[in-house]
Design a protein around this motif. Sequence first.
Motif, mmCIF file in Angstrom:
data_model
loop_
_atom_site.group_PDB
_atom_site.id
_atom_site.type_symbol
_atom_site.label_atom_id
_atom_site.label_comp_id
_atom_site.label_asym_id
_atom_site.label_seq_id
_atom_site.Cartn_x
_atom_site.Cartn_y
_atom_site.Cartn_z
ATOM 1 N N GLU A 122 0.935 -1.236 -0.037
ATOM 2 C CA GLU A 122 0.097 0.283 -0.161
ATOM 3 C C GLU A 122 0.908 1.355 0.148
ATOM 4 O O GLU A 122 0.294 2.558 -0.129
ATOM 5 C CB GLU A 122 -1.005 0.036 1.055
ATOM 6 N N PHE A 123 2.099 1.075 0.110
ATOM 7 C CA PHE A 123 2.859 2.236 0.136
ATOM 8 C C PHE A 123 3.781 2.775 -1.059
ATOM 9 O O PHE A 123 4.790 3.405 -1.204
ATOM 10 C CB PHE A 123 4.041 2.240 1.132
ATOM 11 N N THR A 124 3.343 1.682 -2.209
ATOM 12 C CA THR A 124 3.980 1.923 -3.526
ATOM 13 C C THR A 124 3.303 3.398 -4.165
ATOM 14 O O THR A 124 2.497 3.797 -3.616
ATOM 15 C CB THR A 124 3.719 0.775 -4.375
ATOM 16 N N TYR A 125 3.987 3.747 -5.000
ATOM 17 C CA TYR A 125 3.570 4.979 -5.570
ATOM 18 C C TYR A 125 2.339 4.911 -6.185
ATOM 19 O O TYR A 125 1.525 5.621 -6.318
ATOM 20 C CB TYR A 125 4.669 5.827 -6.295
ATOM 21 N N PRO A 126 1.900 3.802 -6.891
ATOM 22 C CA PRO A 126 0.804 3.693 -7.449
ATOM 23 C C PRO A 126 -0.541 3.898 -6.661
ATOM 24 O O PRO A 126 -1.569 4.544 -6.732
ATOM 25 C CB PRO A 126 0.761 2.467 -8.324
ATOM 26 N N ASN A 127 -0.227 3.028 -5.430
ATOM 27 C CA ASN A 127 -1.159 2.762 -4.566
ATOM 28 C C ASN A 127 -1.271 4.153 -3.770
ATOM 29 O O ASN A 127 -2.505 4.803 -3.381
ATOM 30 C CB ASN A 127 -0.915 1.566 -3.453
ATOM 31 N N ARG A 128 -0.451 4.854 -3.371
ATOM 32 C CA ARG A 128 -0.362 6.181 -2.763
ATOM 33 C C ARG A 128 -1.067 7.282 -3.690
ATOM 34 O O ARG A 128 -2.046 7.819 -3.190
ATOM 35 C CB ARG A 128 1.001 6.756 -2.767
ATOM 36 N N LEU A 129 -0.854 7.095 -5.052
ATOM 37 C CA LEU A 129 -1.638 8.170 -6.161
ATOM 38 C C LEU A 129 -2.931 7.570 -6.086
ATOM 39 O O LEU A 129 -4.015 8.521 -6.077
ATOM 40 C CB LEU A 129 -1.099 7.854 -7.331
ATOM 41 N N ALA A 130 -3.494 6.412 -6.161
ATOM 42 C CA ALA A 130 -4.726 6.038 -6.013
ATOM 43 C C ALA A 130 -5.532 6.573 -4.891
ATOM 44 O O ALA A 130 -6.515 7.196 -4.998
ATOM 45 C CB ALA A 130 -4.983 4.433 -6.034
ATOM 46 N N ALA A 131 -4.690 6.358 -3.733
ATOM 47 C CA ALA A 131 -5.414 7.066 -2.391
ATOM 48 C C ALA A 131 -5.554 8.437 -2.590
ATOM 49 O O ALA A 131 -6.562 9.079 -1.949
ATOM 50 C CB ALA A 131 -4.615 6.726 -1.373
ATOM 51 N N GLN A 132 -4.770 9.294 -3.051
ATOM 52 C CA GLN A 132 -4.923 10.574 -3.043
ATOM 53 C C GLN A 132 -5.991 10.979 -4.053
ATOM 54 O O GLN A 132 -6.826 11.825 -3.769
ATOM 55 C CB GLN A 132 -3.619 11.281 -3.766
ATOM 56 N N LEU A 133 -6.045 10.493 -5.195
ATOM 57 C CA LEU A 133 -6.977 10.802 -6.191
ATOM 58 C C LEU A 133 -8.431 10.493 -5.565
ATOM 59 O O LEU A 133 -9.416 11.246 -5.902
ATOM 60 C CB LEU A 133 -6.750 10.076 -7.669
ATOM 61 N N ARG A 134 -8.735 9.248 -4.922
ATOM 62 C CA ARG A 134 -9.637 8.848 -4.259
ATOM 63 C C ARG A 134 -10.219 9.846 -3.208
ATOM 64 O O ARG A 134 -11.408 10.062 -2.939
ATOM 65 C CB ARG A 134 -9.708 7.375 -3.756
ATOM 66 N N ARG A 135 -9.459 10.324 -2.458
ATOM 67 C CA ARG A 135 -9.808 11.174 -1.523
ATOM 68 C C ARG A 135 -10.204 12.617 -2.175
ATOM 69 O O ARG A 135 -11.117 13.241 -1.542
ATOM 70 C CB ARG A 135 -8.372 11.793 -0.669
ATOM 71 N N GLN A 136 -9.580 12.840 -3.102
ATOM 72 C CA GLN A 136 -9.794 14.188 -3.901
ATOM 73 C C GLN A 136 -11.381 13.958 -4.643
ATOM 74 O O GLN A 136 -12.282 14.932 -4.663
ATOM 75 C CB GLN A 136 -8.815 14.675 -5.118
ATOM 76 N N TYR A 137 -11.595 12.860 -5.276
ATOM 77 C CA TYR A 137 -12.789 12.499 -5.837
ATOM 78 C C TYR A 137 -13.433 11.241 -5.411
ATOM 79 O O TYR A 137 -13.438 10.260 -6.138
ATOM 80 C CB TYR A 137 -12.435 12.344 -7.605
ATOM 81 N N PRO A 138 -14.090 11.538 -4.247
ATOM 82 C CA PRO A 138 -14.566 10.291 -3.392
ATOM 83 C C PRO A 138 -15.656 9.490 -4.205
ATOM 84 O O PRO A 138 -16.132 8.479 -3.922
ATOM 85 C CB PRO A 138 -15.086 10.828 -2.156
ATOM 86 N N THR A 139 -16.460 10.257 -5.052
ATOM 87 C CA THR A 139 -17.440 9.445 -5.737
ATOM 88 C C THR A 139 -16.976 8.831 -7.238
ATOM 89 O O THR A 139 -17.927 8.513 -7.772
ATOM 90 C CB THR A 139 -18.621 10.485 -5.976
ATOM 91 N N ALA A 283 4.495 10.267 -5.453
ATOM 92 C CA ALA A 283 3.023 10.202 -5.532
ATOM 93 C C ALA A 283 2.198 11.462 -5.319
ATOM 94 O O ALA A 283 1.217 11.836 -6.233
ATOM 95 C CB ALA A 283 2.425 8.933 -4.697
ATOM 96 N N GLN A 284 2.697 12.120 -4.420
ATOM 97 C CA GLN A 284 1.609 13.504 -4.004
ATOM 98 C C GLN A 284 1.998 14.550 -5.136
ATOM 99 O O GLN A 284 0.961 14.981 -5.588
ATOM 100 C CB GLN A 284 2.148 13.766 -2.762
ATOM 101 N N LEU A 285 3.139 14.728 -5.596
ATOM 102 C CA LEU A 285 3.433 15.619 -6.684
ATOM 103 C C LEU A 285 2.957 15.432 -7.901
ATOM 104 O O LEU A 285 2.266 16.132 -8.715
ATOM 105 C CB LEU A 285 4.851 15.901 -6.768
ATOM 106 N N LEU A 286 2.814 14.034 -8.184
ATOM 107 C CA LEU A 286 2.521 13.528 -9.483
ATOM 108 C C LEU A 286 0.886 13.771 -9.327
ATOM 109 O O LEU A 286 0.053 14.295 -10.255
ATOM 110 C CB LEU A 286 2.835 12.156 -9.540
ATOM 111 N N GLY A 287 0.169 13.472 -8.390
ATOM 112 C CA GLY A 287 -1.292 13.576 -8.049
ATOM 113 C C GLY A 287 -1.682 15.232 -8.067
ATOM 114 O O GLY A 287 -2.667 15.189 -8.624
ATOM 115 N N ASP A 288 -0.810 15.961 -7.561
ATOM 116 C CA ASP A 288 -1.295 17.297 -7.627
ATOM 117 C C ASP A 288 -1.307 17.926 -9.027
ATOM 118 O O ASP A 288 -2.204 18.693 -9.326
ATOM 119 C CB ASP A 288 -0.144 18.169 -6.818
ATOM 120 N N ASP A 289 -0.546 17.373 -9.932
ATOM 121 C CA ASP A 289 -0.590 17.847 -11.378
ATOM 122 C C ASP A 289 -1.842 17.185 -11.839
ATOM 123 O O ASP A 289 -2.314 18.199 -12.700
ATOM 124 C CB ASP A 289 0.606 17.448 -12.004
ATOM 125 N N ILE A 290 -2.331 16.024 -11.491
ATOM 126 C CA ILE A 290 -3.391 15.615 -12.262
ATOM 127 C C ILE A 290 -4.732 16.264 -11.730
ATOM 128 O O ILE A 290 -5.562 16.374 -12.643
ATOM 129 C CB ILE A 290 -3.665 13.899 -12.109
#
Length: 313
Positions: A122-139, A283-290
């Motif tokens: 769960e600490f890999t960058y793809p899983n971190r990225l997924a968690a960040q995007l799901r927090r931002q877009y919960p639905t 992952a955080q910086l990548l997710g911020d750009d998305i």
Amino acid sequence: MSCYRPFCRMAFLAAPAVAALVLLAPGSMAPARAQAAQAAHPDPAKPPQQKGLTSKAIDKVKEVAKSASDIFNRVPCLPPKGGARKMGSLPHVAGKLAAGEPVVIIAFGSSSTSGYGSTSPEFTYPNRLAAQLRRQYPTADITVINRGQGGEDAPEMMKRLQTAVLDMKPDLVIWQVGTNAVLRNLDPTETIKLVEEGVARIQAAGADLVLVDPQYSPAVNERAESAGKMIKLLNGVAELRHVGIFPRFEVMRDWHEKQSIPMDNFVIADGLHMSDWGYACFAQLLGDDIIKSVGQIKLGVNVPSNVQTYRPM
């Protein structure tokens, strides 16, 4: 050919036994099944047996590290202080997220995509990225698929591009490539020819694309000339094909040289692979750009897909 063996870790498993108190009448013995049932459903009034200190400490670390905000408490994830990061516009995936449509993201690469060096999947960058995007877009229906395979570079990745990536019909592909070519002393021009072919096929499939260049680490820095050529060539492909690029090398160098973060905070002891914090910040910086690309779409900023944008951090 240089070989970097996996950084081995010992997993400490805690399996505390739960003891049940069975009150026996004089001269009688409780059946085994009754004992088993009591053990499985202990009296809630009785406190469970305490875990050992080591087990409790490990559980606490893992629980804390699950949250991106918690892992950044001691060392915050800050964007680079200067320069520009060329992620480019991501109109396809951003448009689908803005419209609430299902999104598929493929993380394609080698060991730093698969998550080598992380203490848990769960600490890999793809899983971190997924968690960040799901927090931002919960639905939103967001799927992030990890297609990292340790030890590979462009020649091996191209052999599985169709089945591992294109057959999944992704909306966004994040392609981490070039590190193992540097470590194996492969001809960077030959690597780039394969990358150009892969980029063309991914674009033809209608997906957005972000390239990720090698990491800043002792093992890569030992081959600075080769790494520099690879980074320059990858930037050339991104500019030529009008795709995004996440300059991981420069971002990680900024952590160390400008933010004064010790190397062992974001690179593990093998001198190559990233740590939990390194993957999380990446992952955080990548997710911020998305997320920023989605914001542009919602505001009606229609950035053509064939125009690469350059935004300061």
